[in-house]
Design a protein around this motif. Structure first.
Motif, mmCIF file in Angstrom:
data_model
loop_
_atom_site.group_PDB
_atom_site.id
_atom_site.type_symbol
_atom_site.label_atom_id
_atom_site.label_comp_id
_atom_site.label_asym_id
_atom_site.label_seq_id
_atom_site.Cartn_x
_atom_site.Cartn_y
_atom_site.Cartn_z
ATOM 1 N N ILE B 153 -21.890 -27.102 -3.747
ATOM 2 C CA ILE B 153 -21.587 -26.322 -5.126
ATOM 3 C C ILE B 153 -22.008 -25.000 -4.595
ATOM 4 O O ILE B 153 -21.351 -23.953 -5.260
ATOM 5 C CB ILE B 153 -22.441 -26.878 -5.999
ATOM 6 C CG1 ILE B 153 -22.112 -26.229 -7.451
ATOM 7 C CG2 ILE B 153 -24.077 -26.684 -5.823
ATOM 8 C CD1 ILE B 153 -22.713 -26.758 -8.452
ATOM 9 N N LYS B 156 -18.842 -23.525 -2.955
ATOM 10 C CA LYS B 156 -17.537 -23.333 -3.969
ATOM 11 C C LYS B 156 -17.821 -22.199 -4.756
ATOM 12 O O LYS B 156 -17.370 -21.171 -4.955
ATOM 13 C CB LYS B 156 -17.480 -24.531 -4.573
ATOM 14 C CG LYS B 156 -16.356 -24.458 -5.834
ATOM 15 C CD LYS B 156 -15.224 -24.451 -5.129
ATOM 16 C CE LYS B 156 -14.048 -23.409 -5.791
ATOM 17 N NZ LYS B 156 -12.968 -23.162 -5.162
ATOM 18 N N ASP B 157 -19.098 -22.207 -5.639
ATOM 19 C CA ASP B 157 -19.400 -21.306 -6.521
ATOM 20 C C ASP B 157 -19.982 -20.015 -6.161
ATOM 21 O O ASP B 157 -19.872 -18.896 -6.715
ATOM 22 C CB ASP B 157 -20.395 -21.983 -7.734
ATOM 23 C CG ASP B 157 -19.657 -22.849 -8.550
ATOM 24 O OD1 ASP B 157 -18.436 -23.125 -8.314
ATOM 25 O OD2 ASP B 157 -20.246 -23.716 -9.332
ATOM 26 N N VAL B 158 -20.736 -20.129 -5.143
ATOM 27 C CA VAL B 158 -21.376 -18.667 -4.553
ATOM 28 C C VAL B 158 -20.611 -18.178 -3.503
ATOM 29 O O VAL B 158 -20.462 -16.910 -3.493
ATOM 30 C CB VAL B 158 -22.980 -19.040 -4.012
ATOM 31 C CG1 VAL B 158 -23.354 -17.807 -3.536
ATOM 32 C CG2 VAL B 158 -23.849 -19.727 -4.995
ATOM 33 N N SER B 162 -12.301 -22.770 -0.669
ATOM 34 C CA SER B 162 -11.619 -23.731 -1.204
ATOM 35 C C SER B 162 -12.189 -25.145 -0.925
ATOM 36 O O SER B 162 -12.930 -25.308 0.034
ATOM 37 C CB SER B 162 -10.334 -23.524 -0.875
ATOM 38 O OG SER B 162 -10.042 -24.007 0.511
ATOM 39 N N TYR B 163 -11.529 -26.078 -1.516
ATOM 40 C CA TYR B 163 -12.064 -27.322 -1.287
ATOM 41 C C TYR B 163 -11.750 -28.013 0.021
ATOM 42 O O TYR B 163 -12.539 -28.440 0.855
ATOM 43 C CB TYR B 163 -11.378 -28.544 -2.257
ATOM 44 C CG TYR B 163 -11.711 -28.521 -3.777
ATOM 45 C CD1 TYR B 163 -12.684 -27.449 -3.965
ATOM 46 C CD2 TYR B 163 -11.661 -29.730 -4.437
ATOM 47 C CE1 TYR B 163 -12.933 -27.438 -5.401
ATOM 48 C CE2 TYR B 163 -11.839 -29.696 -5.935
ATOM 49 C CZ TYR B 163 -12.812 -28.549 -6.472
ATOM 50 O OH TYR B 163 -13.390 -28.718 -7.665
ATOM 51 N N GLU B 164 -10.409 -27.542 0.526
ATOM 52 C CA GLU B 164 -10.111 -27.755 1.966
ATOM 53 C C GLU B 164 -11.307 -27.219 2.794
ATOM 54 O O GLU B 164 -11.488 -27.574 4.111
ATOM 55 C CB GLU B 164 -8.931 -27.063 2.249
ATOM 56 C CG GLU B 164 -8.169 -27.838 3.394
ATOM 57 C CD GLU B 164 -6.745 -27.137 3.828
ATOM 58 O OE1 GLU B 164 -6.138 -26.537 2.662
ATOM 59 O OE2 GLU B 164 -6.118 -27.413 4.659
ATOM 60 N N LYS B 178 -14.567 -33.405 -3.561
ATOM 61 C CA LYS B 178 -14.180 -33.191 -5.397
ATOM 62 C C LYS B 178 -15.351 -34.094 -6.166
ATOM 63 O O LYS B 178 -15.931 -33.443 -7.075
ATOM 64 C CB LYS B 178 -12.996 -34.097 -5.445
ATOM 65 C CG LYS B 178 -11.731 -33.384 -5.264
ATOM 66 C CD LYS B 178 -10.543 -33.982 -5.527
ATOM 67 C CE LYS B 178 -9.254 -33.533 -4.776
ATOM 68 N NZ LYS B 178 -8.153 -34.367 -4.793
#
Lengths: 579, 200
Positions: B153, B156-158, B162-164, B178
């Motif tokens: 998290i 991603k958020d900070v 990307s997910y990859e 995910k």
């Protein structure tokens, strides 16, 4: 639409706010949001959390963040070596006579020129130069080279040495067996008109080409910065790579362009009467990575042509570029940077070459401290100043086939080199002398690796000398009168040395001191802590020192003595009285 | 200062060279460029460490360890991934090691944590907290999430990966990223729900 349970819905919404869904999944989620108020609330909450999370930032980094990393990086503990490694060559003693003859001749021929050439100076700047630059051991002469200057150098082979006069360093590679460079007067007006933006405007590079050009010009500007150096004794060292860089830079710029743009570049060069023309070629554009790798390959021959302020004798010496980079990098991070006009350096030359007797000794000393390579060197007047020609020796930097594939001299018989030909326009003037210095493979060479020998010798004589000690900027400064210059070595090394001489203990140290000599409190503190001072501590010390100077109205000093001669004299007198 | 006035202080011109060039130079023996890499990424790495640990005191120590490890490994960097992904991987592994060292002190059972957080949020909710306070609450809760949820998290958020990229950094499958991200957000949402209802 599929029936989704709460967990599946949450996963999809989570991916939706991250924009990580496929087109079909996105449509599915949007349909869900239209239908379900619960999903809309959940989405809002997730978005709110995501936005709030995005604002999580660390407090600002300490100014010394990198310095702290640097201090922790693995590096061998060793004595700070002179950045220009000097090597002792016993067999070279015989050469001093030849060299001195050259020197005397040279001075007699050049003194008027130098006096005129280096006439302007201001005392303040000179003093600042002395204190802030010279004592740092080595500085790049062109420390602020930008891409425009790199391009101008590539086109006209001229590097301006200062802003206020027209003094320039000109290089010339237009003769087959070597290169030459000239310190003299130049016309900067023409060069100033050419900028990288002009080039881009005319050749209209693609974004990728533009990035490649930026990279090449950036690396070139750095190469210039590293290629011409001043050391602590105001010697000037010029890398042969600078000489060939002019041609290779144009070649690299041409190489990364496609054929049409290469034509436009040729028009650009021709319109400005550049020294080199782009050779018409159908070769495809070379990738940036390939070009950069080629530039970054370490030079096989890491030598510089050195012009000593005392002797104006030309020699080749080994210089450790990594140490220079590290050192200049350190300077840049620790202290304000100053632009120092070249004329103040050269003015010093003019002053010092007058006293030939004094320099007889220095000539000999200097000669015993350089390694002289079998590189024939020619000295003469150029068109505008001192001209130095160096013939290629084995291993010297030389243009490679890549360069010749892309550029050719615009004027094959360059007028700049006429001075070395037999058709010299001034044949009656004895302005040209040739000195060839050769050493053979069986010559005895005693390599002096570092300053330890100096230190040992001086420490043994410690008691008979005044003793100056100061900790600053992570280094311990030790000054002994007989050295006439500050010896700077790493704290670890000095600690080790002091331990060897049983001086690391404060009381022992006191006993070893001549009467009346004080030791800086910094040193006590350092010894008392028995650990390496942190960079922030050192920076704090350094800033305190600067403030102290400012408050006292003292001009920025590189070294401030601990005691005066008067004190020592009175102490001696006291001692005599006591006896 | 007369002397200083006589000298023109000059700022170095900005120079942007991509990571690839700098690493190539570094690998060619030009260690000087490492500084530029550090300066380029120090804020991101410090933010990452700060978000994971929620402790200003050792942000710099850990971030510096990350760069020292990068320095030691950069000579062998093969350009198989981008430099920053590689650097993040080092950072995440360093943080994991550090978390393990501090595990006894840092982690308590998640259930009891949830209860205490609920209480905390309710207390906060008694007087509507400001945005700044909400950030504090969120950060506190984030720092107490289990490592396997906390790291994705934050990335991603900070950090905005990307997910990859997250999968690459964490050396796991995209599906794992995910589900962990979703789970992390779900946990945070559950804990913060009383406050979120007041805000939205």
């Amino acid at each position: 639409m599929k029936n989704l349970n709460a967990r599946q819905r949450h996963v999809l919404l989570s991916m939706y706010i991250d924009n990580e869904l496929s087109a079909s999944e996105q449509i599915e989620v949007e349909l869900l949001l239209e239908k379900s108020s619960e999903a809309r609330v959940e989405l809002q909450e997730l978005q709110f959390i995501k936005q709030t999370m995005a604002g999580q930032k660390a407090p600002p980094a300490d100014d010394n963040f990198y310095a702290q990393i640097h201090a922790k990086l693995p590096q061998p503990v060793q004595v700070e070596q002179p950045l220009i490694q000097r090597k002792f060559v016993p067999a070279v003693a015989g050469l001093s006579a030849i060299a001195f003859a050259l020197f005397v001749l040279f001075v007699s021929l050049q003194s008027d020129f130098f006096v005129k050439f280096f006439s302007k100076t201001t005392q303040n700047v000179q003093q600042a130069y002395e204190e802030n630059v010279v004592n740092k051991w080595i500085m790049p002469l062109f420390e602020k080279t930008n891409k425009d200057e790199a391009l101008q150098f590539a086109m006209f082979g001229v590097l301006p040495l200062d802003d206020s006069s027209n003094t320039v360093l000109k290089v010339d590679t237009a003769f087959a067996s070597g290169y030459s460079f000239e310190l003299g007067q130049g016309n900067r007006a023409r060069n100033k008109q050419v900028t990288v933006n002009d080039l881009y405007r005319e050749i209209k590079p693609t974004e990728e080409q533009r990035q490649a050009l930026d990279t090449i010009l950036f690396l070139a500007s750095r190469q210039i910065e590293e290629g011409v150096l001043l050391d602590e004794n105001r010697n000037l060292a010029i890398s042969p790579s600078i000489i060939t860089m002019q041609k290779s830079l144009i070649a690299r710029v041409a190489a990364c362009l496609d054929i049409d743009r290469r034509d436009r570049m040729e028009d650009f060069l021709e319109a400005r009467n550049a020294l080199y023309a782009v050779r018409s070629t159908k070769a495809p554009a070379v990738s940036r990575v390939k070009l950069v790798k080629q530039i970054s390959e370490p030079e096989e021959n890491n030598t510089f042509v050195m012009i000593s302020r005392d002797t104006i004798i030309l020699s080749e010496i080994s210089i450790d570029r990594n140490r220079i980079r590290k050192h200049t990098n350190q300077l840049a991070s620790n202290e304000p940077r100053y632009r120092i006009a070249y004329e103040h350096f050269t003015q010093q030359v003019a002053k010092e070459v007058k006293d030939i007797k004094e320099h007889t000794r220095i000539v000999r000393d200097n000669l015993s401290n350089v390694i002289v390579k079998p590189a024939p060197v020619f000295v003469s007047h150029g068109k505008s100043g001192l001209r130095i020609q160096v013939k290629y020796s084995q291993g010297s930097t030389r243009s490679n086939s890549f360069v010749t594939a892309y550029v050719q001299p615009r004027r094959p018989s360059n007028k700049h080199v006429q001075w070395v030909s037999s058709n010299n326009r001034r044949p009656t003037q004895p302005l040209q002398r040739q000195v060839t210095i050769e050493l053979h493979s069986d010559t005895m060479i005693d390599v002096r690796e570092n300053a330890l020998h100096e230190m040992e010798r001086e420490l043994q004589r410690l008691e008979s000398h005044e003793f100056h000690l100061e900790l600053r900027e992570g280094l311990l400064y030790l000054k002994l009168d007989s050295l006439e210059q500050m010896i700077r070595i790493s704290t670890d090394s000095i600690k080790m040395k002091l331990r060897n001489f049983q001086l690391n203990d404060r009381e022992v140290l006191k006993k070893k001191m001549p009467p009346g000599v004080e030791i800086r409190p910094d040193y006590y503190e350092y010894e008392h802590r028995k650990e390496e001072p942190s960079p922030s501590y050192l920076m704090q010390q350094y800033k305190m020192r600067l403030n102290e100077y400012n408050n006292q109205g003292i001009q920025l000093k590189r070294y401030k003595g601990i005691h005066t001669k008067n004190k020592t004299t009175s102490s001696k007198a006291e001692k005599k009285q006591g006896d | 200062m007369e002397t200083l006035e006589a000298i023109q202080s000059v700022e170095a011109p900005p120079r942007e060279v991509n990571d690839e060039v700098l690493i190539t130079l570094f690998q060619g023996g030009d260690e000087y460029v490492f500084r530029q890499l550090v300066e380029r990424y120090q804020n991101r790495i410090r933010d990452l460490v700060h978000s994971i640990f929620r402790n200003d005191e050792f942000v710099d120590d850990i971030a510096q360890d990350v760069f020292i490890k990068a320095y030691e490994g950069l000579k062998k960097f093969k350009f198989n991934s981008s430099f920053y992904t590689w650097l993040y991987r080092i950072a995440v592994n360093t943080c994991r090691d550090e978390m393990r060292k501090r595990k006894n002190r840092r982690f308590i059972s998640f259930e009891s944590l949830s209860e205490s957080m609920q209480q905390f949020v309710h207390n906060k909710n008694a007087i509507q907290p400001s945005d700044g306070e909400l950030k504090e609450v969120l950060a506190d809760y984030l720092a107490k999430l289990p490592e396997k949820y906390r790291i994705p998290i934050v990335l991603k958020d900070v950090q905005g990966l990307s997910y990859e990229e997250i999968a690459d950094v964490m050396d796991c499958e995209m599906g794992t990223v995910k589900s962990r991200l979703s789970r992390a957000r779900s946990m945070m949402r559950d804990q913060l729900r009383p406050y979120l209802e007041g805000q939205l």
